[in-house]
Scaffold this active site. Structure first.
Site, PDB file in Angstrom:
ATOM      1  N   CYS A  52      38.014  30.692  26.864  1.00 38.67           N
ATOM      2  CA  CYS A  52      38.429  30.672  28.270  1.00 38.67           C
ATOM      3  C   CYS A  52      39.440  31.783  28.533  1.00 38.67           C
ATOM      4  O   CYS A  52      39.303  32.553  29.490  1.00 38.67           O
ATOM      5  CB  CYS A  52      39.020  29.314  28.608  1.00 38.67           C
ATOM      6  SG  CYS A  52      39.397  29.085  30.369  1.00 38.67           S
ATOM      7  N   CYS A  69      48.304  28.977  32.755  1.00 35.85           N
ATOM      8  CA  CYS A  69      47.342  28.323  33.630  1.00 35.85           C
ATOM      9  C   CYS A  69      47.687  26.839  33.776  1.00 35.85           C
ATOM     10  O   CYS A  69      48.193  26.213  32.834  1.00 35.85           O
ATOM     11  CB  CYS A  69      45.932  28.472  33.065  1.00 35.85           C
ATOM     12  SG  CYS A  69      45.316  30.173  33.092  1.00 35.85           S
ATOM     13  N   CYS A 123      46.498  24.141  31.134  1.00 38.14           N
ATOM     14  CA  CYS A 123      46.943  24.329  29.752  1.00 38.14           C
ATOM     15  C   CYS A 123      48.455  24.467  29.623  1.00 38.14           C
ATOM     16  O   CYS A 123      48.960  24.914  28.585  1.00 38.14           O
ATOM     17  CB  CYS A 123      46.256  25.557  29.144  1.00 38.14           C
ATOM     18  SG  CYS A 123      44.454  25.439  29.099  1.00 38.14           S
ATOM     19  N   CYS A 178      47.679  33.712  24.476  1.00 41.40           N
ATOM     20  CA  CYS A 178      46.440  33.772  25.245  1.00 41.40           C
ATOM     21  C   CYS A 178      45.456  34.774  24.674  1.00 41.40           C
ATOM     22  O   CYS A 178      44.267  34.716  24.971  1.00 41.40           O
ATOM     23  CB  CYS A 178      46.741  34.124  26.703  1.00 41.40           C
ATOM     24  SG  CYS A 178      47.421  35.782  26.922  1.00 41.40           S
TER      25      CYS A 178
END
Length: 243
Positions: A119, A201, A204, A227
């Site tokens: 993602c 985000c 998360c 990330c």
């Protein structure tokens, strides 16, 4: 064309600016021929306003690349617009994955639950790489006190195969960040007051309890701690998302 390999250039720059203050490292980074074409990458997160304020003072037209994963907190999007306007940043570029990429990799918006690395890759790493391919170096807000892979950060570091990264705040302490915000009366991200010292985000990121590591709310309960846009040397490198 820039001269020398990445390690040599990074070493030369670190020697040149080793004893400079953060804002002077930044000021010189945007003009030093050893850096080439430079952009700032900013999340407009909890501490981002410090580096954004410095940019507004030394190069307000510098490209500021903001990755909108389309899964950010609404507060982050509002804060991005507020800070850019307040500081007079004239070249903020919003980067997103394309509709086709989202349809192909995460049509129902649940990929973060089963494969958060994938993602992050297609929502952040791949779109950023498309833009950064036109730059010789990029500026980050990473700091040594954030621990993990950041504990030995220098001002300048190589990012193979062809870029450098600039970390003007590498040697700052947590209190330096807070003092700078207070002294310059900078707007705070609204989620910080709600227990979010590190903001990514929405799905998360969770609040952090007193005494916890500030980044413990990122991907809580997972081994993941980055990330991916800061990984080099064989760790989750930028590239095509696996099917």
């Amino acid at each position: 064309m820039l001269d020398g390999n990445l390690d040599t250039r990074a070493g030369r720059l670190n020697d040149r600016y080793r004893h400079h203050a953060a804002i002077e490292v930044l000021r010189r980074a945007v003009t030093d021929p050893d850096l080439g074409k430079v952009a700032l990458v900013s999340s407009f997160g909890a501490e981002s306003v410090v580096l954004l304020h410095m940019v507004s003072k030394v190069a307000p037209g510098l490209p500021v690349l903001f990755i909108d994963t389309q899964m950010l907190f609404p507060e982050t999007l509002d804060y991005q617009r507020e800070v850019a306007a307040k500081l007079g940043l004239t070249n903020v570029q919003v980067i997103t994955a394309s509709e086709a990429e989202i349809a192909a990799h995460d049509p129902d918006g649940t990929l973060h639950k089963v494969n958060p690395d994938a993602c992050c890759d297609f929502r952040k790493t791949v779109p950023l790489e498309r833009v950064l391919s036109g730059y010789d170096a990029w500026i980050t807000g990473r700091k040594r006190f954030q621990n993990g892979q950041r504990a030995a950060l220098e001002f300048f570091e190589p990012e193979p195969p062809a870029r450098l990264r600039v970390n003007p705040l590498a040697h700052w302490r947590p209190e330096d960040v807070q003092d700078y915000m207070i002294e310059n009366r900078l707007p705070r991200h609204p989620l910080v007051a709600k227990g979010y010292p590190s903001i990514g985000c929405a799905p998360c990121t969770s609040p952090v309890a007193p005494g916890e590591d500030p980044r413990s709310g990122r991907w809580r309960g997972q081994e993941k701690s980055e990330c991916g846009i800061h990984f080099i040397g064989g760790r989750m490198v930028r590239g095509k998302v696996s099917a």
